[in-house]
Design a protein around this motif. Structure first.
Motif, PDB file in Angstrom:
ATOM      1  N   ALA A   1      -4.869   1.588  -4.414  1.00 17.46           N
ATOM      2  CA  ALA A   1      -3.955   2.024  -3.365  1.00 17.46           C
ATOM      3  C   ALA A   1      -2.713   1.137  -3.271  1.00 17.46           C
ATOM      4  O   ALA A   1      -1.810   1.408  -2.491  1.00 17.46           O
ATOM      5  CB  ALA A   1      -4.678   2.040  -2.019  1.00 17.46           C
ATOM      6  N   TYR A   2      -2.676   0.055  -4.064  1.00 19.10           N
ATOM      7  CA  TYR A   2      -1.564  -0.882  -3.967  1.00 19.10           C
ATOM      8  C   TYR A   2      -0.572  -0.658  -5.106  1.00 19.10           C
ATOM      9  O   TYR A   2      -0.958  -0.364  -6.235  1.00 19.10           O
ATOM     10  CB  TYR A   2      -2.078  -2.324  -3.999  1.00 19.10           C
ATOM     11  CG  TYR A   2      -2.868  -2.683  -2.765  1.00 19.10           C
ATOM     12  CD1 TYR A   2      -2.230  -3.259  -1.677  1.00 19.10           C
ATOM     13  CD2 TYR A   2      -4.228  -2.418  -2.682  1.00 19.10           C
ATOM     14  CE1 TYR A   2      -2.945  -3.576  -0.538  1.00 19.10           C
ATOM     15  CE2 TYR A   2      -4.945  -2.723  -1.548  1.00 19.10           C
ATOM     16  CZ  TYR A   2      -4.300  -3.306  -0.475  1.00 19.10           C
ATOM     17  OH  TYR A   2      -4.999  -3.613   0.661  1.00 19.10           O
ATOM     18  N   SER A   3       0.716  -0.804  -4.806  1.00 18.55           N
ATOM     19  CA  SER A   3       1.726  -0.644  -5.853  1.00 18.55           C
ATOM     20  C   SER A   3       3.042  -1.242  -5.373  1.00 18.55           C
ATOM     21  O   SER A   3       3.179  -1.667  -4.231  1.00 18.55           O
ATOM     22  CB  SER A   3       1.939   0.830  -6.166  1.00 18.55           C
ATOM     23  OG  SER A   3       2.675   1.418  -5.125  1.00 18.55           O
TER      24      SER A   3
ATOM     25  N   GLY B   1       5.930   1.283   5.169  1.00 17.80           N
ATOM     26  CA  GLY B   1       5.872   0.592   3.884  1.00 17.80           C
ATOM     27  C   GLY B   1       7.199  -0.040   3.534  1.00 17.80           C
ATOM     28  O   GLY B   1       7.269  -1.234   3.204  1.00 17.80           O
ATOM     29  N   LYS B   2       8.284   0.734   3.643  1.00 13.69           N
ATOM     30  CA  LYS B   2       9.603   0.197   3.311  1.00 13.69           C
ATOM     31  C   LYS B   2       9.991  -0.921   4.283  1.00 13.69           C
ATOM     32  O   LYS B   2      10.546  -1.940   3.877  1.00 13.69           O
ATOM     33  CB  LYS B   2      10.651   1.323   3.356  1.00 13.69           C
ATOM     34  CG  LYS B   2      10.623   2.207   2.111  1.00 13.69           C
ATOM     35  CD  LYS B   2      11.950   2.884   1.911  1.00 13.69           C
ATOM     36  CE  LYS B   2      11.865   4.341   2.341  1.00 13.69           C
ATOM     37  NZ  LYS B   2      13.144   5.042   2.150  1.00 13.69           N
TER      38      LYS B   2
ATOM     39  N   SER C   1      11.577   1.567  -3.980  1.00 15.32           N
ATOM     40  CA  SER C   1      12.392   2.500  -3.232  1.00 15.32           C
ATOM     41  C   SER C   1      13.464   1.781  -2.400  1.00 15.32           C
ATOM     42  O   SER C   1      14.568   2.281  -2.263  1.00 15.32           O
ATOM     43  CB  SER C   1      11.511   3.432  -2.389  1.00 15.32           C
ATOM     44  OG  SER C   1      11.441   2.967  -1.080  1.00 15.32           O
TER      45      SER C   1
ATOM     46  N   VAL D   1       5.677   0.521  -5.099  1.00 16.57           N
ATOM     47  CA  VAL D   1       6.514   1.686  -4.850  1.00 16.57           C
ATOM     48  C   VAL D   1       7.525   1.469  -3.724  1.00 16.57           C
ATOM     49  O   VAL D   1       8.680   1.875  -3.838  1.00 16.57           O
ATOM     50  CB  VAL D   1       5.628   2.935  -4.580  1.00 16.57           C
ATOM     51  CG1 VAL D   1       4.725   2.729  -3.392  1.00 16.57           C
ATOM     52  CG2 VAL D   1       6.480   4.160  -4.395  1.00 16.57           C
ATOM     53  N   HIS D   2       7.126   0.760  -2.652  1.00 15.74           N
ATOM     54  CA  HIS D   2       8.066   0.567  -1.541  1.00 15.74           C
ATOM     55  C   HIS D   2       9.216  -0.355  -1.921  1.00 15.74           C
ATOM     56  O   HIS D   2      10.357  -0.140  -1.520  1.00 15.74           O
ATOM     57  CB  HIS D   2       7.336   0.011  -0.321  1.00 15.74           C
ATOM     58  CG  HIS D   2       6.275   0.929   0.199  1.00 15.74           C
ATOM     59  ND1 HIS D   2       6.538   2.221   0.546  1.00 15.74           N
ATOM     60  CD2 HIS D   2       4.939   0.745   0.399  1.00 15.74           C
ATOM     61  CE1 HIS D   2       5.420   2.803   0.949  1.00 15.74           C
ATOM     62  NE2 HIS D   2       4.432   1.927   0.863  1.00 15.74           N
TER      63      HIS D   2
ATOM     64  N   ARG E   1       0.842  -1.201   0.000  1.00 12.20           N
ATOM     65  CA  ARG E   1       0.000   0.000   0.000  1.00 12.20           C
ATOM     66  C   ARG E   1       0.867   1.237   0.000  1.00 12.20           C
ATOM     67  O   ARG E   1       1.879   1.309   0.693  1.00 12.20           O
ATOM     68  CB  ARG E   1      -0.892   0.023   1.244  1.00 12.20           C
ATOM     69  CG  ARG E   1      -2.237  -0.622   1.029  1.00 12.20           C
ATOM     70  CD  ARG E   1      -3.131  -0.323   2.210  1.00 12.20           C
ATOM     71  NE  ARG E   1      -3.865   0.934   2.044  1.00 12.20           N
ATOM     72  CZ  ARG E   1      -5.046   1.000   1.443  1.00 12.20           C
ATOM     73  NH1 ARG E   1      -5.598  -0.076   0.961  1.00 12.20           N
ATOM     74  NH2 ARG E   1      -5.671   2.159   1.321  1.00 12.20           N
ATOM     75  N   ARG E   2       0.419   2.236  -0.751  1.00 16.24           N
ATOM     76  CA  ARG E   2       1.203   3.479  -0.780  1.00 16.24           C
ATOM     77  C   ARG E   2       1.208   4.112   0.591  1.00 16.24           C
ATOM     78  O   ARG E   2       2.226   4.515   1.109  1.00 16.24           O
ATOM     79  CB  ARG E   2       0.606   4.445  -1.797  1.00 16.24           C
ATOM     80  CG  ARG E   2       0.813   3.998  -3.226  1.00 16.24           C
ATOM     81  CD  ARG E   2       0.803   5.174  -4.171  1.00 16.24           C
ATOM     82  NE  ARG E   2       0.958   4.686  -5.540  1.00 16.24           N
ATOM     83  CZ  ARG E   2      -0.045   4.261  -6.284  1.00 16.24           C
ATOM     84  NH1 ARG E   2      -1.278   4.297  -5.798  1.00 16.24           N
ATOM     85  NH2 ARG E   2       0.160   3.809  -7.500  1.00 16.24           N
ATOM     86  N   PHE E   3       0.014   4.206   1.205  1.00 17.84           N
ATOM     87  CA  PHE E   3      -0.092   4.790   2.546  1.00 17.84           C
ATOM     88  C   PHE E   3      -0.868   3.831   3.430  1.00 17.84           C
ATOM     89  O   PHE E   3      -1.895   3.301   3.006  1.00 17.84           O
ATOM     90  CB  PHE E   3      -0.811   6.137   2.501  1.00 17.84           C
ATOM     91  CG  PHE E   3      -0.140   7.100   1.586  1.00 17.84           C
ATOM     92  CD1 PHE E   3       1.041   7.731   1.967  1.00 17.84           C
ATOM     93  CD2 PHE E   3      -0.660   7.348   0.325  1.00 17.84           C
ATOM     94  CE1 PHE E   3       1.670   8.600   1.104  1.00 17.84           C
ATOM     95  CE2 PHE E   3      -0.028   8.222  -0.539  1.00 17.84           C
ATOM     96  CZ  PHE E   3       1.142   8.854  -0.160  1.00 17.84           C
TER      97      PHE E   3
ATOM     98  N   ASN F   1       9.371   4.644   8.172  1.00 16.24           N
ATOM     99  CA  ASN F   1       8.560   4.339   6.990  1.00 16.24           C
ATOM    100  C   ASN F   1       8.057   2.893   7.062  1.00 16.24           C
ATOM    101  O   ASN F   1       8.808   1.944   6.817  1.00 16.24           O
ATOM    102  CB  ASN F   1       9.399   4.560   5.729  1.00 16.24           C
ATOM    103  CG  ASN F   1       8.548   4.426   4.485  1.00 16.24           C
ATOM    104  OD1 ASN F   1       7.602   3.632   4.453  1.00 16.24           O
ATOM    105  ND2 ASN F   1       8.870   5.203   3.473  1.00 16.24           N
TER     106      ASN F   1
END
Lengths: 587, 369
Positions: free
Chosen positions: A363-365, A552-553, A371, A367-368, A347-349, A550
């Motif tokens: 909302a899912y990607s 997510g990360k 990164s 991205v984490h 989830r992004r957030f 963070n």
């Protein structure tokens, strides 16, 4: 005997005694020196650090002002006492919960006809392989008082109750759930080895199943319960990851987190850290000693008699109740945390305005993940972890083989000291090993500090007792006469080891080395003090992400680490199974 | 008086395999001791455990003291603790975390129909410990006792509440041979003194003979014969019973004729032999004649079944001597008690008293040992 070999005999007998006279002491001496270097020297430095007030980095190596007052001052410190008290409460509470869960599980698996027992027994060991920090991270995602997923779900269901895992009770719950398998391991095997007629006699005497359980069964396996709970207490005491993830936000320090806090201070309080580490080690040593006493005591449950199959109680429809208990446990320790990590990682957030938002695919990607892999440190840490794991496995495996063989198969003078030295680390929590190695090497310019070797050597020292023990078990299964037969055939000692012992003990050797590799990969406590930015490892980097805030990360990297560990465990299981099969064919 | 234990057509199957107990029926009148005897795997222990309620039978009915405790067809299954039985286990099963006294007092404490006060418990425990000869040991931890003493504790524990029925599952087989003989005789004394009704399982014939008022011989889940020891030994109903109780000589032949319980068997070159038979043999049947080595008389010419043979080997065993004797194309082993070996190799007269020769139909089955 033929004439040629008779003629050859005098020559060998002349040469042999001289070599033999020196070989054994040299060998023992070498092993003792290696063990002293790995274990004794760092411990001595830790003691010196604890009773002095000089900083090894600033004041340089070898400048000590030894004085006990410093050590006493540390023990009198209010924060130290608070951390000590917290550690006892968290680990004590966790142990009680672990005993309840572990005992219930072993009873369900060994003594009842609960469906899918084999699966339950296997799956209930999974928590042992979960790195504590990953478990801590997952439960902080689930149970943080404001944004925890569990609380989001409760809110959505309109229930007013809220979980708060950033608390002492949260710590106790997670400890209890994840370290129950230690109790289970001991009690399940004790139950399995117990003569079932001991319980049948009680039943025939007129006692109910419940009375039998509490007057006969549990008292009989009391030594196993005690040994298991002492072990789980000791393990919890040395854990850093769970209290770091759940205790820190609520400002609850236990001994391990407090020690790390001291070294992360600016300037670092290395002396105080050493003193607290010694306190932690002393407590651990007392409990380890108690556990060994319990284990060496006579076990009640082994009663002579014919071979028996363990009793299995027919629970009738209640067996679905015990089954659902087991499933609930697995759900709590495996499924729920995994879901939490997956959701948080993708989830992004990690914010849900309502429960339906969980299923909002937009909302899912990745991205984490992108990164963390953009961060060069990530690949460095993975690469370092593999290197450290490999070095630990090879060095530790070879050393453990040498020690195990010397202790179990020879009667050279000094093997008792080798045995003793190689057992000492049992009583040293990983974190203390880290502090000790820090003290041992940080002041030495051009030394090990800053290389990945210091991590590997610390791991070797930390895990040498377990490795020697598991190798000794496989040595004991090889009859001494197999070796003697090779000697009679004219083989020398080394050639006998190479042609008889190594091939026969190969499954054990492979298993021990792969276990070392896995242990090294997931070790956090001792790495904390020994890494530099060049030599960071996965477990440490995960902690960095978590403390960076963070979620997510952190979750993404937890998943990466879990997948890597899972793949490694899969490979090792497959490897040791293959080797076990080949010996089965040979033997 | 009704039977203390009545078993009717008991069947027990484990999984889908062959039945471990296959239609066993017998009764034990109050005050009697019945011994189930048989080789391992014959179903005797399973039968006992079904009576105890530790195994759940697949079929048949078990009644203790007139009350049905197990009848799967009607869904009756009384739990072990409500059957009013005592049980002595092969592995003693004394609880190592308790003293002798605590072990023996345990059933009195936890039985449901607990009518006795604590003072009563005290006196009952003491009395029972005296009975088994452990009066002095009450406060000892059981782990400090020898095997024989532990088995006495187990016995006291199962006697202390005077159950209707005592079950004993090879209680002596974990003891060394001298102790076994001593405890065996004492066990009989204690059981008879208390007037206990007992079901005793063993694979040891000598135990069965000493302890049993009746002996039931079992094989492959079936009860072959249930009779007093003298009858088992002198009138075995079946060639397995004869063989298992020690009739190791087997002569093969053909039935020539039968009159009531008497049969004439043609042994080929050896001649013909007169034998007792419990089976309805017909002329022409293949038959095997079983007889015990100690029932053959060497160097004697009796009125019937008298042959001339040859001693081919003599094995002196101190207290007794065993001779291998050939007559015709038959071979027998003969056992003579006494420290002197009286016969030499070579030709000899031998008599096989007709009463001790038992003829059975030869069903081609191998004999034990």
């Amino acid at each position: 005997m033929t004439a040629t070999s008779a003629a050859a005999l005098p020559a060998t007998t002349d040469a042999a005694p001289a070599a033999r006279r020196w070989a054994a002491p040299l060998w023992v001496g070498a092993l003792l020196i290696i063990l002293a270097f790995l274990v004794i020297y760092p411990l001595l430095m830790l003691f010196f650090g604890a009773i002095s007030d000089s900083n090894p980095v600033i004041d340089g190596f070898g400048k000590f002002n030894p004085s006990l007052t410093h050590f006493i001052a540390v023990l009198g410190n209010e924060n130290v006492r608070l951390a000590f008290f917290n550690a006892l409460v968290a680990c004590g509470g966790g142990t009680i919960l672990a005993v309840v869960i572990g005992l219930a599980f072993s009873w369900i698996v060994v003594r009842t006809n609960t469906p899918f027992k084999g699966f339950i027994a296997g799956a209930s060991m999974i928590p042992l392989f979960v790195p504590p920090l990953v478990a801590g991270v997952a439960w902080s995602i689930l149970g943080s008082p404001k944004t925890g997923l569990l609380n989001t779900a409760l809110k959505w269901m309109g229930i007013d109750f809220r979980f708060d895992f950033y608390s002492m009770s949260g710590l106790i719950l997670v400890f209890g759930f994840y370290y129950a398998p230690y109790v289970y391991m001991f009690t399940a095997s004790a139950l399995r080895n117990m003569d079932p007629s001991l319980e049948e006699a009680s039943e025939v005497s007129g006692a109910s199943a419940f009375t039998t359980l509490f007057t006969v069964t549990f008292p009989l396996i009391a030594p196993a319960i005690l040994a298991g709970s002492l072990l789980s207490f000791v393990v919890m005491l040395g854990i850093y990851g769970i209290p770091a993830a759940l205790g820190a936000p609520a400002n609850i320090s236990v001994l391990t987190t407090y020690i790390f806090k001291l070294t992360a201070w600016s300037p670092p309080l290395y002396n105080t850290a050493a003193a607290v580490a010694i306190l932690l080690m002393a407590v651990t040593a007392i409990f380890v000693w108690a556990q060994q006493r319990v284990l060496s005591g006579r076990s009640f449950a082994t009663v002579a008699g014919k071979a028996f199959r363990p009793r299995s109680l027919n629970l009738g429809p209640w067996r679905w109740f015990t089954f659902s208990l087991a499933i609930a446990y697995l759900f709590i320790v495996v499924v729920l945390p995994t879901i939490a990590l997956v959701i948080a990682a993708f989830r992004r957030f990690l914010f849900f305005k309502d429960f339906d938002a969980v299923f909002d695919m937009k909302a899912y990607s990745w991205v984490h993940f992108n990164s963390i892999f953009d961060n060069p440190l990530t690949m460095v840490s993975i690469w370092n972890t593999m290197k450290v794991g490999l070095i630990t496995a090879v060095v530790g495996g070879v050393l453990a083989f040498a020690i195990g063989y010397t202790i179990n198969r020879t009667n050279v003078a000094g093997r008792k000291s080798i045995d003793l030295l190689s057992t000492i680390p049992v009583a040293i929590p990983g974190l203390v090993v880290g502090v000790a190695y820090l003290w041992a090497w940080i002041g030495l310019p051009g030394g090990l500090y800053g290389t990945i070797w210091i991590l590997a050597l610390a791991f070797v020292a930390r895990f040498i007792p377990d490795t020697v023990k598991s190798l000794s078990t496989s040595f004991m299964q090889i009859h001494k006469e197999l070796e003697e037969a090779a000697w009679i055939c004219g083989r020398g000692l080394l050639s006998t080891i190479a042609t008889i012992m190594v091939p026969l003990a190969r499954p054990g050797i492979i298993a021990s080395m792969t276990l070392l590799f896995v242990l090294a990969v997931r070790e956090l406590g001792s790495s904390l003090f020994l890494y530099t930015s060049d030599t960071t490892v996965m477990a440490v980097l995960l902690l960095d992400y978590y403390e960076g805030g963070n979620v997510g990360k952190t979750a993404a990297f937890s998943l990466v680490q879990t997948v890597i560990l899972g793949v490694l465990l899969g490979i090792t299981t497959w490897l040791s199974r293959g080797s076990a099969e080949s010996t089965a064919r040979a033997g | 008086m009704s039977a203390a234990l009545l078993i009717e057509d008991l069947v027990k199957k484990f999984g889908t395999g062959k039945a471990a107990v296959d239609g066993v029926s017998f009764d034990v009148p109050a005050g009697e001791i019945v011994v189930l005897l048989g080789p391992s795997g014959c179903g005797k222990t399973t039968t006992l455990r079904c009576v105890a309620g530790l195994e759940h039978p697949t079929g048949g009915r078990i009644s203790i003291g007139g009350r049905v405790v197990s009848e799967p067809e009607r869904g009756v299954l009384v739990s072990p603790r409500e059957r009013d039985i005592g049980m002595v286990f092969q592995s003693y099963a004394v609880w190592p975390h308790m003293t002798v006294h605590q072990n023996v007092a345990y059933p009195l404490k936890y039985r449901r129909k607990n009518t006795s006060g604590s003072g009563d418990i005290e006196s009952k425990v003491r009395e029972t410990l005296e009975l088994v000869g452990l009066g002095e040991y009450a406060q000892r931890p059981v782990t400090s006792l020898s095997g024989g003493q532990m088995q006495r504790v187990a016995l006291a524990r199962s006697l202390v509440y005077r159950p209707q029925l005592l079950l004993l599952d090879e209680p002596l087989s974990n003891l060394d041979s001298k102790l076994r003989i001593r405890l065996r005789d004492e066990l009989r004394r204690i059981l008879k003194m208390t007037g206990m009704t007992g079901l005793y399982v063993t694979h040891d014939q000598s135990e069965a003979v000493v302890l049993g008022d009746r002996i039931g011989v079992m094989k492959d889940g079936k009860l072959l014969q249930m009779a007093p020891p003298g009858e088992i030994y002198n009138r075995p109903a079946d060639s397995f019973v004869a063989n298992f109780t020690g009739a190791s000589n087997v002569l093969k032949g053909k039935v020539l004729e039968r009159k009531g319980e008497q049969a004439i068997i043609d042994l080929g070159a050896a001649g013909r032999i007169e034998a007792w038979t419990p089976q309805p043999l017909v002329a022409g049947d293949k038959a095997r004649v079983a007889l015990r080595a100690e029932n053959i008389r060497l160097g004697e010419r009796g009125p019937a079944n008298s042959f001339t043979g040859r001693v081919t080997e003599r094995r002196y065993q101190g207290m007794q001597t065993i001779y291998d004797v050939e007559f015709g194309d038959q071979k027998v082993e003969v056992l003579e008690l006494g420290t002197a070996a009286r016969h030499n190799d070579g030709e000899i007269a031998l008599t096989l008293p007709p009463d001790t020769c038992w003829a059975y139909r030869d069903d081609g089955q191998a004999t034990v040992d």
